[in-house]
Design a protein around this motif. Structure first.
Motif, PDB file in Angstrom:
ATOM      1  N   TRP A  99       0.842  -1.202   0.000  1.00 58.25           N
ATOM      2  CA  TRP A  99       0.000   0.000   0.000  1.00 58.25           C
ATOM      3  C   TRP A  99       0.879   1.255   0.000  1.00 58.25           C
ATOM      4  O   TRP A  99       0.582   2.237  -0.691  1.00 58.25           O
ATOM      5  CB  TRP A  99      -0.923   0.012   1.217  1.00 58.25           C
ATOM      6  N   GLN A 100       1.964   1.217   0.782  1.00 58.18           N
ATOM      7  CA  GLN A 100       2.849   2.375   0.827  1.00 58.18           C
ATOM      8  C   GLN A 100       3.435   2.674  -0.552  1.00 58.18           C
ATOM      9  O   GLN A 100       3.571   3.844  -0.947  1.00 58.18           O
ATOM     10  CB  GLN A 100       3.980   2.138   1.829  1.00 58.18           C
ATOM     11  N   HIS A 101       3.752   1.631  -1.302  1.00 57.40           N
ATOM     12  CA  HIS A 101       4.282   1.844  -2.657  1.00 57.40           C
ATOM     13  C   HIS A 101       3.238   2.531  -3.543  1.00 57.40           C
ATOM     14  O   HIS A 101       3.587   3.377  -4.379  1.00 57.40           O
ATOM     15  CB  HIS A 101       4.711   0.514  -3.271  1.00 57.40           C
ATOM     16  N   LEU A 102       1.961   2.170  -3.362  1.00 60.18           N
ATOM     17  CA  LEU A 102       0.914   2.852  -4.131  1.00 60.18           C
ATOM     18  C   LEU A 102       0.810   4.321  -3.722  1.00 60.18           C
ATOM     19  O   LEU A 102       0.629   5.203  -4.573  1.00 60.18           O
ATOM     20  CB  LEU A 102      -0.431   2.152  -3.939  1.00 60.18           C
ATOM     21  N   PRO A 117      -8.461  -2.465   6.130  1.00 57.76           N
ATOM     22  CA  PRO A 117      -7.722  -2.171   7.361  1.00 57.76           C
ATOM     23  C   PRO A 117      -6.232  -1.956   7.144  1.00 57.76           C
ATOM     24  O   PRO A 117      -5.619  -1.122   7.824  1.00 57.76           O
ATOM     25  CB  PRO A 117      -7.993  -3.404   8.232  1.00 57.76           C
ATOM     26  N   MET A 118      -5.626  -2.675   6.219  1.00 56.90           N
ATOM     27  CA  MET A 118      -4.183  -2.523   6.031  1.00 56.90           C
ATOM     28  C   MET A 118      -3.856  -1.259   5.249  1.00 56.90           C
ATOM     29  O   MET A 118      -2.797  -0.658   5.440  1.00 56.90           O
ATOM     30  CB  MET A 118      -3.609  -3.778   5.395  1.00 56.90           C
ATOM     31  N   MET A 119      -4.763  -0.846   4.393  1.00 58.37           N
ATOM     32  CA  MET A 119      -4.624   0.471   3.771  1.00 58.37           C
ATOM     33  C   MET A 119      -4.669   1.559   4.840  1.00 58.37           C
ATOM     34  O   MET A 119      -3.885   2.516   4.804  1.00 58.37           O
ATOM     35  CB  MET A 119      -5.738   0.685   2.749  1.00 58.37           C
ATOM     36  N   CYS A 120      -5.590   1.398   5.806  1.00 54.97           N
ATOM     37  CA  CYS A 120      -5.688   2.374   6.892  1.00 54.97           C
ATOM     38  C   CYS A 120      -4.388   2.446   7.686  1.00 54.97           C
ATOM     39  O   CYS A 120      -3.941   3.533   8.071  1.00 54.97           O
ATOM     40  CB  CYS A 120      -6.846   2.021   7.822  1.00 54.97           C
TER      41      CYS A 120
END
Length: 398
Positions: A99-102, A117-120
Motif C-alpha cells: 500500500w505504501q508503494h501505491l 484495514p491494512m490500507m488504513c
C-alpha cells in the motif's frame, strides 16, 4: 485537481466497488482524479470499465495458516481481521508496504478506505483518510477495543496482539501507530452508511448511522401475484443446494446468478424462472415480485427493506447472519442457515408468502424508513473529501 486513492481490500461481491464508483464519479465531477485499488479486478471491471478511471490491483493479505477450531466462527470483526494476519507482523508488513508503494507512486492528497484495514494502517498518521462502509465494516473508533458481536464466543487472538503487531510494523516504517485496534479507523471523516437497524454497533455509536449511500427507493405496494426474485453468487458455499431449492419453489420468478458459467443455470431450465445474464435494476425487478431470496448482502437487504418486500436470507458468514437477524427482528423475513436441504428454501418462501404478517410488516417498516427522509449521502461524502483536500481540516466523525 487532486489525486485520491480509493481502496477496497476485503469482502466479496459488487457492493463495495459499486458504492466506491459513485463516490469516484462525484469526485471526478468536482475536478479530482480518483485512482481505484480494488480487491477483485475482474469483477470490478464490469462496474468501472466505462468511467475511464485508473484501476489497479489492491494489495490483499495472504495470511499464513493457523490452528483454529473447526468450524471456525468469528466472534466479531476483529476476528475477521485477525484471520487476515493482523496479529502477525510477518503477514501484514508486506501488505502494508505494498500500500505504501501505491501511496508513493500516486502521491494522493486523500485516501478513501472501504473495508481496507491494512490500507488504513499504511496511511495512518501520514495520508488524510476517509473511511466509508456499512455498519459492520466500520467499528466505532472511540472504544478501547472493537466490540465482539457474539459475546459468548472467544476471539481467535487477543486484540492486544494486533495492537502490538501494528506498533512493530509502524516502528519499522518510522510511522505512528494506533493506540488500540479500533483507533486504526480514526480518521478525518467517517461515514457509516446504512439504516441504524442494520448497524451491529448501533448501541456503541456516538452518532447513529446516516442511512444508505444512495437515497433509498420509495415503498412499493406488494403485487397480488406470487412471484419471487432470487440473487445468488456462484461463490456461495451452498450454491448447488440453494439453486436446487430455488428451482423447486414452484411459483414464477426471476433470478440473477453472479458470475454464472455456461451450464451453471441449467437447473432452472424446466422451471418457470427467468434467469438474467447481467445485473438487473433491483427496484424495477422487485416492483413485480412479492418476495426476494438472497444471501444477506447489505445493499440488497437495504433496498428490500426500503421497498417493502419480505425476505428469505441464505446465510453463511457473520455479516449475512447479522443482516438476516435484523430482518427477522423487524418481522419482515426469515433466515435459512446451517446445514439445510433444498426444500428449506421452498418452505421459507411459502412461509413468508402464506403468513400475511410478513407482507404487512414489510410495508410498515418501509413506510417508517421513508418518513425519515434520508438523503443521498454520495454528494455529502464527496463534499467532505473536497473540504479535507482544500483546507486539511478534520470532518466530524459520523
Amino acid at each position: 485537481m487532486a489525486r485520491i486513492l480509493v481502496g477496497w481490500e476485503l469482502g466479496a461481491g459488487l457492493g463495495h466497488v459499486t458504492r466506491l464508483r459513485k463516490i469516484g464519479r462525484a469526485l471526478a465531477a468536482r475536478g479530482h482524479h480518483p485512482i481505484f485499488a480494488v480487491r477483485n479486478l475482474v469483477e470490478s471491471w464490469s462496474v468501472l470499465k466505462d468511467d475511464g478511471f485508473t484501476v489497479v490491483q489492491a494489495p490483499i493479505p495472504n495470511a499464513s495458516p493457523r490452528s483454529v477450531k473447526s468450524p471456525w466462527r468469528a466472534a466479531g470483526l476483529a476476528d475477521i481481521f485477525i484471520m487476515q494476519g493482523m496479529d502477525r507482523p510477518g503477514d501484514i508488513y508486506p501488505v502494508v508496504m505494498a500500500w505504501q508503494h501505491l501511496f508513493d507512486l500516486y502521491k494522493p492528497a486523500l485516501a478513501i478506505s472501504d473495508y481496507s484495514p491494512m490500507m488504513c494502517l499504511a496511511a495512518y498518521g501520514s495520508v488524510p483518510m476517509v473511511v466509508i462502509g456499512d455498519g459492520f465494516t466500520v467499528p466505532p473508533s472511540h472504544l478501547p477495543e472493537i466490540p465482539k458481536i457474539r459475546p459468548n464466543f472467544d476471539e481467535t487472538a487477543p486484540q492486544d496482539d494486533v495492537v502490538a503487531t501494528m506498533a512493530e510494523v509502524q516502528q519499522r516504517r518510522g510511522r505512528p501507530a494506533p493506540e488500540s485496534f479500533s483507533r486504526l479507523f480514526e480518521c478525518e471523516s467517517t461515514w457509516v452508511c446504512t439504516f441504524p437497524e442494520l448497524d451491529p454497533y448501533r448501541r456503541h455509536r456516538e452518532t447513529p448511522a446516516v442511512g444508505p449511500f444512495d437515497t433509498p427507493p420509495t415503498p412499493l405496494p406488494i403485487p397480488q401475484e406470487r412471484r419471487f426474485f432470487a440473487y445468488l453468487g456462484t461463490d456461495y458455499k451452498k450454491f448447488k443446494i440453494a439453486s436446487e431449492g430455488i428451482s423447486a419453489i414452484g411459483i414464477p420468478g426471476e433470478a440473477y446468478i453472479r458470475r454464472a458459467a455456461p451450464g451453471t443455470v441449467k437447473v432452472f431450465k424446466d422451471s418457470d424462472i427467468q434467469v438474467h445474464d447481467r445485473p438487473v435494476s433491483m427496484v424495477d425487478t422487485l416492483r413485480n415480485c412479492s418476495v426476494i431470496v438472497h444471501q444477506g448482502g447489505i445493499g440488497t437487504t437495504e433496498v428490500s427493506l426500503a421497498i417493502g418486500r419480505p425476505q428469505v436470507i441464505l446465510t453463511t458468514h457473520l455479516e449475512q447472519n447479522l443482516n438476516g437477524s435484523a430482518v427477522e427482528r423487524q418481522g419482515v423475513g426469515v433466515r435459512v442457515t446451517g446445514d439445510y436441504e433444498a426444500c428449506a428454501i421452498r418452505d421459507a418462501v411459502h412461509k413468508v408468502l402464506d403468513e400475511p404478517s410478513f407482507a404487512e410488516r414489510a410495508q410498515i417498516v418501509a413506510n417508517a424508513l421513508h418518513k425519515r427522509n434520508y438523503v443521498d449521502n454520495v454528494p455529502r461524502i464527496a463534499d467532505a473529501c473536497c473540504r479535507i483536500i482544500s483546507i486539511g481540516r478534520a470532518e466530524p466523525v459520523l
